[in-house]
Write a protein that holds these residues in place. Structure first.
Motif, PDB file in Angstrom:
ATOM      1  N   ASN A 175      38.477  40.629 -38.334  1.00  0.00           N
ATOM      2  CA  ASN A 175      38.815  39.204 -38.326  1.00  0.00           C
ATOM      3  C   ASN A 175      39.220  38.750 -36.922  1.00  0.00           C
ATOM      4  O   ASN A 175      38.924  37.624 -36.520  1.00  0.00           O
ATOM      5  CB  ASN A 175      39.956  38.929 -39.302  1.00  0.00           C
ATOM      6  N   LEU A 176      39.921  39.615 -36.202  1.00  0.00           N
ATOM      7  CA  LEU A 176      40.373  39.280 -34.850  1.00  0.00           C
ATOM      8  C   LEU A 176      39.197  39.148 -33.897  1.00  0.00           C
ATOM      9  O   LEU A 176      39.039  38.123 -33.220  1.00  0.00           O
ATOM     10  CB  LEU A 176      41.331  40.358 -34.335  1.00  0.00           C
ATOM     11  N   VAL A 177      38.348  40.161 -33.845  1.00  0.00           N
ATOM     12  CA  VAL A 177      37.225  40.136 -32.905  1.00  0.00           C
ATOM     13  C   VAL A 177      36.150  39.148 -33.347  1.00  0.00           C
ATOM     14  O   VAL A 177      35.453  38.572 -32.520  1.00  0.00           O
ATOM     15  CB  VAL A 177      36.643  41.552 -32.702  1.00  0.00           C
ATOM     16  N   GLY A 178      36.006  38.950 -34.649  1.00  0.00           N
ATOM     17  CA  GLY A 178      35.169  37.877 -35.165  1.00  0.00           C
ATOM     18  C   GLY A 178      33.830  38.280 -35.755  1.00  0.00           C
ATOM     19  O   GLY A 178      33.157  37.451 -36.354  1.00  0.00           O
ATOM     20  N   ALA A 179      33.416  39.537 -35.604  1.00  0.00           N
ATOM     21  CA  ALA A 179      32.121  39.963 -36.146  1.00  0.00           C
ATOM     22  C   ALA A 179      32.036  41.486 -36.085  1.00  0.00           C
ATOM     23  O   ALA A 179      32.833  42.140 -35.408  1.00  0.00           O
ATOM     24  CB  ALA A 179      30.962  39.338 -35.365  1.00  0.00           C
ATOM     25  N   TYR A 180      31.038  42.035 -36.795  1.00  0.00           N
ATOM     26  CA  TYR A 180      30.735  43.459 -36.706  1.00  0.00           C
ATOM     27  C   TYR A 180      29.262  43.639 -36.341  1.00  0.00           C
ATOM     28  O   TYR A 180      28.372  43.007 -36.920  1.00  0.00           O
ATOM     29  CB  TYR A 180      31.031  44.170 -38.021  1.00  0.00           C
TER      30      TYR A 180
ATOM     31  N   TYR B  73      44.403  33.456 -34.155  1.00  0.00           N
ATOM     32  CA  TYR B  73      44.409  34.405 -35.265  1.00  0.00           C
ATOM     33  C   TYR B  73      45.761  35.111 -35.371  1.00  0.00           C
ATOM     34  O   TYR B  73      46.225  35.723 -34.403  1.00  0.00           O
ATOM     35  CB  TYR B  73      43.295  35.435 -35.107  1.00  0.00           C
ATOM     36  N   ASP B  74      46.395  34.987 -36.512  1.00  0.00           N
ATOM     37  CA  ASP B  74      47.602  35.743 -36.854  1.00  0.00           C
ATOM     38  C   ASP B  74      48.693  35.618 -35.797  1.00  0.00           C
ATOM     39  O   ASP B  74      49.405  36.578 -35.505  1.00  0.00           O
ATOM     40  CB  ASP B  74      47.242  37.214 -37.075  1.00  0.00           C
ATOM     41  N   GLY B  75      48.814  34.435 -35.207  1.00  0.00           N
ATOM     42  CA  GLY B  75      49.858  34.187 -34.216  1.00  0.00           C
ATOM     43  C   GLY B  75      49.399  34.322 -32.783  1.00  0.00           C
ATOM     44  O   GLY B  75      50.103  33.912 -31.857  1.00  0.00           O
ATOM     45  N   GLY B  76      48.214  34.901 -32.577  1.00  0.00           N
ATOM     46  CA  GLY B  76      47.717  35.128 -31.218  1.00  0.00           C
ATOM     47  C   GLY B  76      46.445  34.363 -30.924  1.00  0.00           C
ATOM     48  O   GLY B  76      46.010  33.504 -31.694  1.00  0.00           O
ATOM     49  N   ARG B  77      45.813  34.703 -29.791  1.00  0.00           N
ATOM     50  CA  ARG B  77      44.587  34.049 -29.338  1.00  0.00           C
ATOM     51  C   ARG B  77      43.523  35.115 -29.135  1.00  0.00           C
ATOM     52  O   ARG B  77      43.807  36.186 -28.570  1.00  0.00           O
ATOM     53  CB  ARG B  77      44.821  33.320 -28.003  1.00  0.00           C
TER      54      ARG B  77
END
Length: 252
Positions: free
Chosen positions: A136-141, A214-218
């Motif tokens: 979810n953080l990096v955005g893709a697999y 995402y989740d408090g960060g960028r």
């Protein structure tokens, strides 16, 4: 009387010098605090990209030219919250497969939740497939890629710091990833025109770079950067710099 006046005058000069010295020290300390630092993490447990070495050197140069410090490591034991909190952003430079254990993952989550920044470069999407939080953080697999070739990149956001300098239709040579999964809530910056090359497998929606909160960060990710030549390309380097600056929180 003259002696007393001279003493008072000398005493006043000492006081003024002391105040100037204190102001200088205070200003110097503030400047030191303002210089941010990033960590380039380039551990690989799968394919190791030759361009990682060129990427580290290029990011160090970007830091020297843009007033931030750069550390690099392949040691996942550096992933403690106390260490990570020293950095304005963590850059996953073509990391592959499982690079963090469960304890290190929790420390990284804590860092992002506290407002930390993340940059993923190229193979950062070929990483941590069994850890969905990271996905979810990096955005893709990553799924696959065709042979390296020229293709046309379309700039979807011409106002963002990492893309506003780019030509609207940017032809370049690189290795183009197909993705098996893409996070739906991303701000897309670049897409690839699948009609401009062979082997694309995400027709209709094939993003190449994006950012999101995402989740408090960028978090910022760019698929570009497989080749050594990328890290000598001014357009690409300014693209990467903009993503780093966004992740660091110094550019909106």
């Amino acid at each position: 009387m003259k002696s007393r006046k001279n003493v008072r005058r000398f005493s006043g000069m000492l006081t003024l010098c002391g105040m100037v010295a204190l102001l200088f020290l205070t200003t110097g300390t503030a400047s030191a605090k303002e210089k941010l630092r990033v960590l380039v993490f380039c551990k690989t447990a799968g394919y190791h990209h030759e361009s990682i070495a060129a990427g580290v050197v290029a990011i160090e140069k970007l830091g020297a030219e843009n007033n931030f410090d750069v550390d690099s490591t392949t040691d996942s034991r550096k992933f403690t919250y106390e260490n990570l909190r020293r950095y304005a952003a963590i850059i996953f430079l073509s990391t592959t497969h499982d690079v963090l254990d469960e304890v290190q993952q929790k420390q990284f989550i804590k860092y992002i939740e506290a407002g930390g920044g993340f940059v993923g470069v190229h193979a950062a999407t070929d990483c941590e497939y069994n850890w969905q939080w990271y996905g979810n953080l990096v955005g893709a697999y990553f799924d696959s890629h065709p042979a390296q070739q020229d293709a046309v990149i379309d700039v979807r956001d011409t106002s963002f710091i990492a893309t506003k300098h780019l030509p609207r239709h940017w032809k370049r040579f690189d290795e183009w990833y197909n993705f098996k999964w893409i996070e739906p809530n991303l701000h897309i910056l670049l897409t690839i025109d699948e009609s401009s090359y062979t082997g694309g497998k995400n027709p209709g929606f094939h993003p190449m770079a994006w950012y999101h909160s995402y989740d408090g960060g960028r978090a910022f990710y760019t698929e570009l950067g497989h080749t050594n030549e990328s890290y000598a390309d001014p357009l690409y380097l300014k693209h990467l710099l903009g993503g780093i600056q966004y992740a660091m929180g110094i550019a909106k």
